[in-house]
Scaffold this motif. Structure first.
Motif, short mmCIF file in Angstrom:
data_model
loop_
_atom_site.label_atom_id
_atom_site.label_comp_id
_atom_site.label_asym_id
_atom_site.label_seq_id
_atom_site.Cartn_x
_atom_site.Cartn_y
_atom_site.Cartn_z
N VAL A 104 19.11 32.22 24.01
CA VAL A 104 20.42 32.53 24.57
C VAL A 104 20.42 33.79 25.42
N LEU A 105 19.54 34.74 25.16
CA LEU A 105 19.59 35.99 25.92
C LEU A 105 19.25 35.82 27.40
N PRO A 106 18.28 34.96 27.79
CA PRO A 106 18.10 34.72 29.23
C PRO A 106 19.36 34.16 29.89
N LEU A 107 20.08 33.29 29.18
CA LEU A 107 21.31 32.75 29.75
C LEU A 107 22.38 33.83 29.89
N ILE A 108 22.49 34.70 28.89
CA ILE A 108 23.44 35.81 28.99
C ILE A 108 23.04 36.78 30.10
N GLY A 109 21.72 36.96 30.28
CA GLY A 109 21.25 37.82 31.37
C GLY A 109 21.65 37.28 32.72
N ILE A 110 21.50 35.97 32.92
CA ILE A 110 21.92 35.35 34.19
C ILE A 110 23.43 35.50 34.37
N TRP A 111 24.17 35.28 33.30
CA TRP A 111 25.64 35.41 33.35
C TRP A 111 26.04 36.85 33.72
N THR A 112 25.42 37.83 33.10
CA THR A 112 25.74 39.23 33.41
C THR A 112 25.36 39.58 34.84
N SER A 113 24.21 39.11 35.30
CA SER A 113 23.79 39.38 36.67
C SER A 113 24.74 38.74 37.67
N ALA A 114 25.18 37.52 37.40
CA ALA A 114 26.11 36.85 38.31
C ALA A 114 27.42 37.61 38.42
N LEU A 115 27.96 38.06 37.30
CA LEU A 115 29.22 38.82 37.33
C LEU A 115 29.02 40.18 37.99
N ALA A 116 27.86 40.78 37.82
CA ALA A 116 27.59 42.06 38.48
C ALA A 116 27.50 41.87 39.99
N LEU A 117 26.88 40.78 40.43
CA LEU A 117 26.82 40.50 41.86
C LEU A 117 28.21 40.21 42.43
N ILE A 118 29.04 39.52 41.67
CA ILE A 118 30.41 39.26 42.14
C ILE A 118 31.18 40.57 42.27
N GLY A 119 31.03 41.45 41.28
CA GLY A 119 31.67 42.76 41.39
C GLY A 119 31.15 43.55 42.57
N GLY A 120 29.83 43.48 42.81
CA GLY A 120 29.27 44.16 43.98
C GLY A 120 29.78 43.58 45.28
N MET A 121 29.94 42.25 45.34
CA MET A 121 30.48 41.61 46.55
C MET A 121 31.90 42.07 46.84
N VAL A 122 32.71 42.14 45.79
CA VAL A 122 34.10 42.57 45.97
C VAL A 122 34.14 43.99 46.51
N SER A 123 33.34 44.88 45.92
CA SER A 123 33.32 46.27 46.38
C SER A 123 32.75 46.38 47.79
N ALA A 124 31.69 45.60 48.09
CA ALA A 124 31.10 45.66 49.44
C ALA A 124 32.06 45.14 50.50
N GLN A 125 32.84 44.14 50.16
CA GLN A 125 33.81 43.60 51.12
C GLN A 125 34.92 44.62 51.42
N ASN A 126 35.30 45.37 50.40
CA ASN A 126 36.39 46.33 50.58
C ASN A 126 35.93 47.63 51.22
N THR A 127 34.71 48.08 50.91
CA THR A 127 34.24 49.37 51.41
C THR A 127 33.41 49.25 52.69
N LEU A 128 32.63 48.18 52.84
CA LEU A 128 31.74 48.04 54.00
C LEU A 128 32.11 46.86 54.90
N ASP A 129 33.14 46.11 54.54
CA ASP A 129 33.60 44.97 55.32
C ASP A 129 32.50 43.91 55.50
N ILE A 130 31.74 43.68 54.42
CA ILE A 130 30.73 42.62 54.40
C ILE A 130 31.35 41.40 53.72
N SER A 131 31.42 40.30 54.44
CA SER A 131 32.12 39.13 53.93
C SER A 131 31.33 38.48 52.79
N TYR A 132 32.05 37.69 51.99
CA TYR A 132 31.41 37.00 50.88
C TYR A 132 30.37 36.00 51.39
#
Length: 379
Positions: free
Chosen positions: A271-299
Motif C-alpha cells: 500500500v505504501l507505493p500507492l500512497i506515495g503516488i497519491w501524495t506525489s499527485a496531490l503535491a504536483l496539483i498543488g504546485g500547478m495551482v501555485s505556478a499558475q497563480n504566481t508564474l502564469d504557467i497554464s495547467y
C-alpha cells in the motif's frame, strides 16, 4: 525501636564531666529523639567535635529515650563504630547493633566521571546491537513464513492483509492528500520567487517534477504512515501483550509471525507505493495551482512538459523506495510491539520509540537511495 518507658518531653542534653587525670566523659541525658533534636540544633555540631577525640569516654545510661534517627547521628559522628569507652542501656544497644550489622548505603557522588560515560555509551551500543540482531531475526522469520506460504497458499492470511491495507492505506488518503497538496504549494511558491529573478520561470516544472516524484512524495507518505499506522501496529501488539492475547495464541499453537507480522509487512509493502503516488499527485496539483497563480504557467503547459523533464525511471525509483519504506516501517513497528511488557508505561514508551525509530530509518534509507541512484533518472 524506641524506648518509651519514661517521659519523652525531656529535652536532650550533653554535658562534659571531668573525671580527673586528664580524662573527660561526655554524658548524654534526656529524650534523644527526632523531635528533641529539632529543639537543640547545635547538638549535632557538639557531638561531631567531641567524637573527634578518640580517647574521650561516653556515658549514655541517663538517656531516657533513644530513637533510630538519633542513633544514626551518633553512629556517623563516631565514624560508624562504637567508642571503646561507651556506657549505655541494653535496650539502646540494639539500635547500634542494627547499624553495625547493616550500615546505611552511601549516596553516590554527584557529577559524571569518564568511567560512567564509557559505561553509558557501551550500554547504548549493546542495546543497539541487540535490537539490530532481533530485527534481523524477525526478517529471517518473515522469509521463512513466505516460503511456507508459497508451499501452502491456503494459509495466506488474506483477511488480515486486507484489513491492514484498509486501515493503513485507505484511511490515510485524507491526511496524505492534504499534506501533499500544501507541500506542493509551498515548494512551488518558494521556487517561483527565485526563478523570477533569473527569468527561468518554466523550470518550475523541472523542480517540482523531480523533487516531488522522486523524493518528497514517497518520503512524506512514509513519514505520515510511520507516525499514523506504525504507532497503531505497535500499540495493537502491545495491547495484546497486556491482555495476554499473545499468550493465548501461543497456547493454541498459532504463529505470531504468520498472523501478526506477515500481514502488516505485506500490507504496508503493497500500500505504501500507492500512497506515495497519491501524495506525489496531490503535491504536483498543488504546485500547478501555485505556478499558475504566481508564474502564469497554464495547467495544460504543465501537463505537456512534465513527462519530458521527468524520465519514467524516477517514478520507478519512487515506487521502489516506497516499498522498502513500507517493509521497514512494518518490521520496526512489530519489533517494538513485541518488546512491550505487560504494563501501560512500557506500552507508551515502546510506541514512542517505534515512531522515532521508523522515521529515522526511513530518512536513512532515503539517503542510501539518493547515493545509489545519484546519476540515474536525471534528464
Amino acid at each position: 525501636m524506641t524506648d518509651t518507658s519514661t517521659n519523652q518531653d525531656t529535652p536532650p542534653t550533653l554535658d562534659i564531666v571531668d573525671q580527673g587525670r586528664g580524662q573527660s566523659c561526655v554524658k548524654l541525658s534526656g529524650s534523644w529523639n527526632l523531635r528533641g533534636l529539632l529543639t537543640a540544633p547545635d547538638l549535632g555540631r557538639k557531638i561531631s567535635s567531641y567524637a573527634a577525640n578518640k580517647n574521650i569516654q561516653w556515658d549514655m545510661t541517663p538517656v531516657d529515650v533513644l530513637d533510630s534517627a538519633s542513633a544514626l547521628i551518633l553512629w556517623k559522628a563516631w565514624g560508624k563504630k562504637l567508642p571503646l569507652a561507651l556506657q549505655l542501656k541494653p535496650e539502646h544497644q540494639r539500635l547500634f547493633d542494627l547499624w553495625q550489622a547493616q550500615p546505611p548505603p552511601e549516596s553516590e557522588p554527584g557529577g559524571y566521571s569518564s568511567s560512567l560515560a564509557i559505561k553509558y555509551v557501551s550500554q547504548l551500543l549493546a542495546n543497539f546491537w541487540g535490537q539490530l540482531l532481533q530485527l534481523v531475526t524477525l526478517l529471517g522469520q518473515l522469509f521463512l513464513d513466505m516460503g511456507y506460504l508459497l508451499l501452502h497458499p491456503g494459509d495466506i492470511p488474506w483477511s488480515e492483509i486486507s484489513i491492514t491495507i484498509y486501515e493503513s492505506g485507505v484511511r490515510a488518503l485524507g491526511i496524505t492528500a492534504l499534506v501533499g497538496f500544501l507541500i506542493g504549494i509551498v515548494l512551488s511558491y518558494l521556487s517561483a520567487l527565485q526563478l523570477k529573478i533569473f527569468g527561468a520561470e518554466i523550470y518550475i516544472i523541472d523542480i517540482l517534477g523531480l523533487s516531488v516524484i522522486r523524493e518528497l512524495g514517497p518520503l512524506l507518505a512514509a513519514i505520515l504512515v510511520a507516525g499514523r499506522s506504525g504507532s497503531s501496529m505497535t500499540a495493537q501488539i502491545g495491547i495484546m501483550r497486556v491482555t495476554e492475547e499473545l499468550d493465548a495464541l501461543s497456547a493454541m499453537g498459532i504463529s505470531h509471525s504468520l498472523r501478526l507480522i506477515l500481514p502488516n509487512v505485506m500490507a504496508l509493502t503493497i500500500v505504501l507505493p500507492l500512497i506515495g503516488i497519491w501524495t506525489s499527485a496531490l503535491a504536483l496539483i498543488g504546485g500547478m495551482v501555485s505556478a499558475q497563480n504566481t508564474l502564469d504557467i497554464s495547467y495544460l503547459q504543465f501537463f505537456l512538459k512534465l513527462p519530458d523533464v521527468v524520465p519514467l525511471i524516477n517514478v520507478l525509483i519512487g515506487l521502489l523506495k516506497s516499498a522498502v519504506f513500507g517493509l521497514m516501517i512494518a518490521l520496526i513497528a512489530c519489533h517494538f510491539g513485541f518488546r512491550i511488557k505487560p504494563n501501560t508505561e512500557s506500552l507508551g514508551n515502546e510506541t514512542t520509540n517505534s515512531v522515532v525509530a521508523a522515521i529515522t530509518v526511513v530518512i536513512m534509507v532515503d539517503a542510501v537511495f539518493a547515493i545509489l541512484f545519484m546519476n540515474v533518472g536525471m534528464p
